[in-house]
Design an enzyme around this catalytic site. Structure first.
Site, mmCIF file in Angstrom:
data_model
loop_
_atom_site.group_PDB
_atom_site.id
_atom_site.type_symbol
_atom_site.label_atom_id
_atom_site.label_comp_id
_atom_site.label_asym_id
_atom_site.label_seq_id
_atom_site.Cartn_x
_atom_site.Cartn_y
_atom_site.Cartn_z
ATOM 1 N N HIS A 147 11.400 18.695 -59.184
ATOM 2 C CA HIS A 147 10.460 18.788 -60.307
ATOM 3 C C HIS A 147 10.714 20.057 -61.125
ATOM 4 C CE1 HIS A 147 5.886 18.838 -61.490
ATOM 5 N NE2 HIS A 147 6.676 18.680 -62.537
ATOM 6 N N GLU A 150 13.898 19.666 -63.054
ATOM 7 C CA GLU A 150 13.729 18.777 -64.210
ATOM 8 C C GLU A 150 13.147 19.536 -65.404
ATOM 9 O OE1 GLU A 150 10.600 16.991 -66.354
ATOM 10 O OE2 GLU A 150 10.238 16.236 -64.330
ATOM 11 N N HIS A 151 12.184 20.408 -65.151
ATOM 12 C CA HIS A 151 11.648 21.254 -66.218
ATOM 13 C C HIS A 151 12.698 22.251 -66.712
ATOM 14 C CE1 HIS A 151 7.102 20.780 -66.314
ATOM 15 N NE2 HIS A 151 7.467 19.904 -65.384
ATOM 16 N N GLU A 225 9.463 28.421 -64.967
ATOM 17 C CA GLU A 225 9.156 27.012 -64.767
ATOM 18 C C GLU A 225 8.675 26.710 -63.353
ATOM 19 O OE1 GLU A 225 9.114 24.847 -67.265
ATOM 20 O OE2 GLU A 225 9.731 26.483 -68.601
ATOM 21 N N GLU A 247 0.801 23.306 -62.664
ATOM 22 C CA GLU A 247 0.628 21.865 -62.821
ATOM 23 C C GLU A 247 0.242 21.203 -61.498
ATOM 24 O OE1 GLU A 247 3.407 17.946 -63.729
ATOM 25 O OE2 GLU A 247 4.014 19.879 -64.558
#
Length: 649
Positions: A147, A150-151, A225, A247
């Protein structure tokens, strides 16, 4: 919600679910990856509105001869299409070529000779061109490295040097889709555009981002990130900050998300699905920059990629464009085998019951959540089994009148359905259903009701009318291929990926005519037995079952917050004065970097369109008009469509 519980063969569902997940920011269980593993990277346009898709804005004025020819595919023979779709290229070998009649798409599978990268080239007359590149990225822990990566890859690259090319792209692009998804076992980067120059610009930016990201050489990206320790004054307490960290803190505040996570973890104790690819806030700070960098090196090699093209653009240009990036790499025989997802065997000697807490506020009802979950298959379903389980799911859960859904929701034991039935976007299918808003004294009753209902259905079967209704609904969805406002190519890619990502046939999961005919024949011969036999084998008599009970806790949130504070206090107590000053300095450097403007020369690296690139002609769609159809006095307008899979409109 009913459309989200049909089989993965219903490829339109795949795009719809992914797009719902984008809009909902991981809300609920609408997608296997929705709660903990499908992430998205969205940005804003110049006017500040978050953009996921834009209306049609036209194509470039100039098109290649090959692309122009593709617009005539409606009337072309397969042999004529093959001349356009199957192109010999010195850097690739052709693995397979076939026409997927169900969707009017000619598919050619290429393998890049030097690296082994696989590229599926789909040719049709859809001007909403789609590109996607997917890497199999199974994590070993819950640090959220897929994740975070990916960011991070979208934070600048070798050729495109701004801090956030994604944001600038949205400001100067005619894209109709631009996003990225993190699943429990793969990471997808997808884009679409109707403008040919724009399409190529976007592909270049994405390809450079995934293969040559700034993130692997600049620890500041991982810090921003993923996570970092933040401190501005040595007298203040340390805190954790980071885009993904924050998040996932939000995700873990959701009771539905926690329920889904516990269900998946418990069903898959022995493979990658037991961990959280999105990242558990407790574990995210365990990820070092070196581990982050090594994960990219291991999984983001062309040999571990699946590259997808869809639309009416020139095939040779597709191949040459990607060869520019792929040819920079050498062969990596260990990349693909190193990312294989292992099958979870059914190891439970008896069904399990687990109780886990979830946070509630002081004014919230202290009701429980109960969900019964099954691991269904230990080997790949055949196409017939795949479509059978999808139809069975519709019979059980597809509508408000479906037997299992209706029985559970009308029982009065809870306030809303959880689970939703079949989930089959990953290697193995699962089935989960339950209730939220359950009183503590009724938790056992929920499980008993579910098991008794399934056992009764397995004995009584389904009526002919129920089967016919479900078949009509499912068959229409298959043929209609309705993806709403989202590109059809996105749906096609996600449908292909259901098999392709696990080294299967990319187009097998998209074909439905043969298994649909086989299912109809089986129903004609045996009635509902094909469904009741399936139900008994995979649910009623299946011991690999776990019931998850989520118990409300008004102190859990505070306990977790105190646990985080204690960990941070221990870290700070272990630091020397020099190390504390270093944290303060890095905090200041990161904030300065985030606040700084990109240099003009860096902004100039991001491609954009000019007025000359826009198509000025109005698109005309040929219609045949009959003013008095068969002397009926009725005016009939006909428009030839590419492929309607047997539906007359």
């Amino acid at each position: 919600m009913a459309i989200l519980t049909t089989s993965r063969r219903f490829t339109a569902k795949m795009a719809i679910m992914a797009c719902i997940a984008i809009a909902a920011r991981r809300g609920g269980r609408s997608f296997t990856a929705s709660a903990f593993a499908i992430s998205n990277r969205s940005a804003s346009t110049a006017n500040g509105i978050a953009t996921k898709s834009l209306p049609f804005v036209g194509r470039t004025a100039s098109m290649s001869t090959s692309a122009s020819s593709i617009t005539k595919l409606q009337t072309a023979t397969v042999e004529e299409i093959e001349k356009i779709a199957v192109i010999e290229h010195p850097s690739y070998e052709i693995i397979s070529k076939e026409n997927v009649d169900e969707y009017g798409a000619y598919c050619t599978m290429y393998r890049h000779k030097k690296t082994g990268a696989e590229l599926l080239s789909v040719v049709n007359d859809d001007d909403n061109k789609v590109f996607g590149i997917t890497f199999r990225t199974p994590p070993d822990d819950s640090t959220g490295v897929p994740h975070i990566l990916e960011h991070s890859v979208l934070c600048g690259s070798r050729k495109y040097r701004t801090k956030e090319p994604f944001v600038q792209l949205l400001q100067g692009s005619l894209q109709t889709f631009l996003n990225a998804f993190t699943y429990p076992d793969r990471t997808c980067y997808v884009l679409a555009s109707q403008n040919e120059k724009d399409f190529k610009n976007l592909i270049n930016v994405y390809a450079d981002a995934v293969f040559h990201p700034r993130a692997t050489s600049d620890p500041m990206v991982h810090a921003q990130e993923g996570w970092h320790l933040e401190l501005e004054d040595k007298e203040e307490p340390l805190t954790y900050k980071g885009v993904v960290y924050n998040e996932m803190k939000g995700v873990y505040s959701s009771a539905d998300s926690r329920l889904y996570r516990q269900a998946q973890r418990s069903l898959f104790p022995d493979n990658t699905y037991s961990v959280d690819s999105g990242g558990d806030p407790v574990n995210i700070p365990e990820l070092s920059f070196e581990e982050f960098r090594d994960f990219h090196a291991k999984f983001y090699h062309p040999a571990n990629s699946r590259i997808f093209f869809w639309g009416d653009d020139d095939v040779e240009e597709r191949l040459s464009l990607m060869d520019e990036y792929l040819s920079e790499f050498e062969e990596s025989p260990e990349s693909k085998p190193g990312s294989v997802v292992e099958w979870q065997q059914k190891t439970f000697e008896e069904p399990a019951w687990e109780v886990h807490p979830y946070p509630v506020g002081g004014d919230q009802d202290e009701t429980h959540m109960v969900q019964v979950n099954w691991l269904m298959n230990e080997k790949q379903f055949t196409p017939l089994e795949d479509i059978t389980v999808g139809l069975l799911d519709h019979l059980l859960m597809g509508t408000g009148q479906s037997v299992l859904y209706k029985t559970v929701i009308e029982s009065g034991l809870g306030t809303a359905i959880t689970g939703g039935g079949l989930s089959d976007e990953l290697l193995q299918a699962t089935f989960g259903v339950g209730l939220k808003g359950v009183k503590p004294e009724n938790t056992k009753d929920v499980e008993e009701l579910l098991l008794k209902t399934l056992a009764k259905v397995a004995e009584d079967g389904f009526s002919d009318d129920e089967i016919a209704s479900a078949m009509n609904t499912v068959e229409f969805r298959l043929r209609e291929f309705n993806t709403g406002s989202y590109p059809k190519g996105l749906s096609f890619m996600l449908g292909a990926m259901a098999n392709w990502i696990y080294d299967g046939d990319a187009t097998e999961g998209l074909r439905f005519e043969k298994p649909l005919a086989e299912l109809k024949a089986a129903i004609a011969e045996n009635g509902s037995a094909i469904f009741t036999d399936f139900l008994k084998q995979y649910l009623v008599e299946n011991q690999h079952r776990v019931t998850i009970e989520m118990k409300p806790s008004k102190t859990l949130e505070e306990e977790e917050l105190e646990g985080e504070k204690s960990r941070l206090a221990a870290i700070k107590a272990s630091l020397t004065d020099d190390e504390i000053n270093e944290v303060i300095q890095k905090t200041a450097e990161l904030k300065k970097l985030q606040a700084s403007e990109d240099a003009p020369e860096d902004r100039a690296t991001i491609p954009s369109l000019e007025l000359a690139d826009l198509k000025r002609e109005v698109s005309e769609y040929p219609n045949e008009v009959s003013e008095n159809e068969n002397d009926s006095g009725v005016k009939v307008i006909r428009h030839e469509m590419q492929s309607t899979s047997g539906i007359a409109y």
